[in-house]
Design an enzyme around this catalytic site. Sequence first.
Site, PDB file in Angstrom:
ATOM      1  N   TRP A   1       0.815  -1.217   0.000  1.00 59.85           N
ATOM      2  CA  TRP A   1       0.000   0.000   0.000  1.00 59.85           C
ATOM      3  C   TRP A   1       0.852   1.274   0.000  1.00 59.85           C
ATOM      4  O   TRP A   1       0.334   2.350   0.205  1.00 59.85           O
ATOM      5  CB  TRP A   1      -0.922   0.024   1.225  1.00 59.85           C
ATOM      6  CG  TRP A   1      -2.032  -0.965   1.188  1.00 59.85           C
ATOM      7  CD1 TRP A   1      -3.302  -0.752   0.726  1.00 59.85           C
ATOM      8  CD2 TRP A   1      -2.018  -2.329   1.662  1.00 59.85           C
ATOM      9  NE1 TRP A   1      -4.057  -1.892   0.870  1.00 59.85           N
ATOM     10  CE2 TRP A   1      -3.304  -2.871   1.444  1.00 59.85           C
ATOM     11  CE3 TRP A   1      -1.034  -3.139   2.235  1.00 59.85           C
ATOM     12  CZ2 TRP A   1      -3.634  -4.188   1.782  1.00 59.85           C
ATOM     13  CZ3 TRP A   1      -1.363  -4.450   2.570  1.00 59.85           C
ATOM     14  CH2 TRP A   1      -2.645  -4.956   2.343  1.00 59.85           C
TER      15      TRP A   1
ATOM     16  N   GLU B   1      -6.823  -5.359  -8.401  1.00 68.97           N
ATOM     17  CA  GLU B   1      -7.276  -3.957  -8.268  1.00 68.97           C
ATOM     18  C   GLU B   1      -6.299  -3.005  -8.949  1.00 68.97           C
ATOM     19  O   GLU B   1      -6.032  -1.907  -8.454  1.00 68.97           O
ATOM     20  CB  GLU B   1      -7.490  -3.611  -6.777  1.00 68.97           C
ATOM     21  CG  GLU B   1      -8.507  -4.563  -6.135  1.00 68.97           C
ATOM     22  CD  GLU B   1      -8.780  -4.324  -4.654  1.00 68.97           C
ATOM     23  OE1 GLU B   1      -8.154  -3.442  -4.051  1.00 68.97           O
ATOM     24  OE2 GLU B   1      -9.643  -5.052  -4.103  1.00 68.97           O
TER      25      GLU B   1
ATOM     26  N   TYR C   1     -16.945  -3.390  -3.416  1.00 63.81           N
ATOM     27  CA  TYR C   1     -17.453  -3.397  -2.035  1.00 63.81           C
ATOM     28  C   TYR C   1     -18.560  -2.373  -1.903  1.00 63.81           C
ATOM     29  O   TYR C   1     -18.499  -1.304  -2.513  1.00 63.81           O
ATOM     30  CB  TYR C   1     -16.311  -3.058  -1.056  1.00 63.81           C
ATOM     31  CG  TYR C   1     -15.335  -4.211  -0.907  1.00 63.81           C
ATOM     32  CD1 TYR C   1     -15.476  -5.121   0.134  1.00 63.81           C
ATOM     33  CD2 TYR C   1     -14.315  -4.409  -1.828  1.00 63.81           C
ATOM     34  CE1 TYR C   1     -14.603  -6.195   0.264  1.00 63.81           C
ATOM     35  CE2 TYR C   1     -13.440  -5.489  -1.710  1.00 63.81           C
ATOM     36  CZ  TYR C   1     -13.595  -6.373  -0.656  1.00 63.81           C
ATOM     37  OH  TYR C   1     -12.744  -7.450  -0.532  1.00 63.81           O
TER      38      TYR C   1
ATOM     39  N   GLU D   1     -13.585 -10.382  -5.806  1.00 65.85           N
ATOM     40  CA  GLU D   1     -13.748 -10.011  -4.380  1.00 65.85           C
ATOM     41  C   GLU D   1     -14.986  -9.156  -4.272  1.00 65.85           C
ATOM     42  O   GLU D   1     -15.241  -8.317  -5.134  1.00 65.85           O
ATOM     43  CB  GLU D   1     -12.605  -9.100  -3.894  1.00 65.85           C
ATOM     44  CG  GLU D   1     -11.428  -9.734  -3.264  1.00 65.85           C
ATOM     45  CD  GLU D   1     -10.405  -8.671  -2.798  1.00 65.85           C
ATOM     46  OE1 GLU D   1     -10.781  -7.664  -2.162  1.00 65.85           O
ATOM     47  OE2 GLU D   1      -9.224  -8.863  -3.093  1.00 65.85           O
TER      48      GLU D   1
ATOM     49  N   TRP E   1     -14.837 -11.294   1.125  1.00 67.59           N
ATOM     50  CA  TRP E   1     -13.560 -11.075   1.814  1.00 67.59           C
ATOM     51  C   TRP E   1     -13.605 -11.652   3.225  1.00 67.59           C
ATOM     52  O   TRP E   1     -14.587 -12.256   3.653  1.00 67.59           O
ATOM     53  CB  TRP E   1     -13.187  -9.590   1.755  1.00 67.59           C
ATOM     54  CG  TRP E   1     -11.711  -9.393   1.955  1.00 67.59           C
ATOM     55  CD1 TRP E   1     -11.114  -8.652   2.939  1.00 67.59           C
ATOM     56  CD2 TRP E   1     -10.648  -9.959   1.167  1.00 67.59           C
ATOM     57  NE1 TRP E   1      -9.746  -8.741   2.811  1.00 67.59           N
ATOM     58  CE2 TRP E   1      -9.438  -9.540   1.750  1.00 67.59           C
ATOM     59  CE3 TRP E   1     -10.591 -10.809   0.059  1.00 67.59           C
ATOM     60  CZ2 TRP E   1      -8.182  -9.914   1.253  1.00 67.59           C
ATOM     61  CZ3 TRP E   1      -9.359 -11.191  -0.440  1.00 67.59           C
ATOM     62  CH2 TRP E   1      -8.176 -10.742   0.152  1.00 67.59           C
ATOM     63  N   ARG E   2     -12.568 -11.463   3.971  1.00 65.48           N
ATOM     64  CA  ARG E   2     -12.302 -12.270   5.166  1.00 65.48           C
ATOM     65  C   ARG E   2     -13.096 -11.847   6.411  1.00 65.48           C
ATOM     66  O   ARG E   2     -13.450 -10.684   6.567  1.00 65.48           O
ATOM     67  CB  ARG E   2     -10.788 -12.270   5.456  1.00 65.48           C
ATOM     68  CG  ARG E   2     -10.215 -10.920   5.794  1.00 65.48           C
ATOM     69  CD  ARG E   2      -8.699 -10.874   5.627  1.00 65.48           C
ATOM     70  NE  ARG E   2      -8.145  -9.747   6.395  1.00 65.48           N
ATOM     71  CZ  ARG E   2      -7.555  -9.891   7.565  1.00 65.48           C
ATOM     72  NH1 ARG E   2      -7.395 -11.085   8.103  1.00 65.48           N
ATOM     73  NH2 ARG E   2      -7.107  -8.837   8.209  1.00 65.48           N
TER      74      ARG E   2
HETATM   75  C1  BMA Z   1      -7.622  -5.887   3.361  1.00 69.48           C
HETATM   76  C2  BMA Z   1      -7.986  -6.067   4.824  1.00 69.48           C
HETATM   77  C3  BMA Z   1      -6.718  -6.119   5.604  1.00 69.48           C
HETATM   78  C4  BMA Z   1      -5.823  -7.238   5.057  1.00 69.48           C
HETATM   79  C5  BMA Z   1      -5.639  -7.113   3.565  1.00 69.48           C
HETATM   80  C6  BMA Z   1      -4.855  -8.260   2.939  1.00 69.48           C
HETATM   81  O1  BMA Z   1      -8.753  -5.739   2.588  1.00 69.48           O
HETATM   82  O2  BMA Z   1      -8.716  -7.238   5.012  1.00 69.48           O
HETATM   83  O3  BMA Z   1      -7.030  -6.366   6.951  1.00 69.48           O
HETATM   84  O4  BMA Z   1      -4.566  -7.200   5.670  1.00 69.48           O
HETATM   85  O5  BMA Z   1      -6.884  -7.019   2.939  1.00 69.48           O
HETATM   86  O6  BMA Z   1      -5.477  -9.503   3.148  1.00 69.48           O
END
Ligand code: BMA
Length: 375
Positions: free
Chosen positions: A137, A188, A259, A296, A327-328
């Site tokens: 980033w 992205e 998103y 995603e 996503w997570r």
């Molecule tokens: C982003 C978030 C962060 C993570 C990153 C890489 O969107 O979920 O917390 O570190 O992705 O997985």
Amino acid sequence: MSAYKQSIALLFVSLGLAASAQNDLPVDKKATIETIHLFTNLKKLLSKGIMMGHQDDLAYGVGWKYIPGRSDIKDVTGDYPAVYGWELGRIEIDHPVNLDSVPFDKIRQFIREAYMRGGVITISWHLNNPLTGQTAWQPAPGTVASVLPGGEKNDLYKSWLDKIAAFMLSLKGKKGELIPVIFRPFHELNGSWFWWGGKNCTPDEIKQLYRFTETYLRDEKNVHNLLYAYNTDRFATREDYLERYPGDEWVDIAGFDIYQGNNIKKNEDFMQELDKTLTTLDAIAKERNKIPALTEFGYNGLPDSSWWTSVLLKTLSSHTIAYALAWRNSGFHGEGRYEFYVPYKGQGSANDFVKFYEAPETLFQKEVTKENLYQ
Ligand code: BMA
């Protein structure tokens, strides 16, 4: 028609058939047989429904970590997702755990576990900035140029790709066969938040980097268990989407990330935007014979209890995509900070998620196991 003309016509027909059969193979002409099967079966499955995916699904969820067999999606629906997303950021600098603290050894095991029950694996890579050593980033001018051949960081970048190759080649099924992976490098790439994206390089530079990466993995490292995804963020027009596209001979899957922002985009706006971008993606994928996917997506915190059916499914159901990866679920982090994109048991949208699960348009693990995607 003369016999001569007839045989010429026949020749053209057979050439045409050969060309379209070729288009039905992955871009890596040496792809393993399981990878070829995955590719053709993903195409077949387009007419059956949309596979639901989730990042880090087996590793942790809201309020738990590394409990064998557990998954937030399974807690809510009784079934696993069909697609499993994993992340390799920091493998390049020899860390034992990725940037979200998941050990690479565990990722390897989870991938094997999901593959053995017929699930699909996709991998992203938030690789550090090779020019500055900072994170993905933290862009710096000239980073992409520095890793291309002739650039001062090309050797370093190749050594990072060696680690990606070693990981991909360490993924093996029961008979020692390589596990196919949908790799989505430089995701992205139309946004400017990563060093490889948007205004941080020219479209030509990122196209070159994409092609270099693929060529190196395939021809230097003999990695043949990958399908390649071209993966933008949300986009406005077809031209925007294709601005950084490396070319049909480099891409198997065409996708984008999107998103819904809390309080920024309301449901109607999100639905309209998703519908419009999916319409553009559908058309591009058809023309170019690529597999479309929502690489995603998410609505963090899921504040709307009927979002799955009244927003997401309502929009997705009029489109053809192979899969959608949520996503997570990293959970609650204190001070009002949280991150989860699928419901956990008892979460406000859990009942609606069950309806989403039961809808004929969606596919989860049990349904894709029956499809034998690798045969
Ligand atoms: C982003 C978030 C962060 C993570 C990153 C890489 O969107 O979920 O917390 O570190 O992705 O997985």
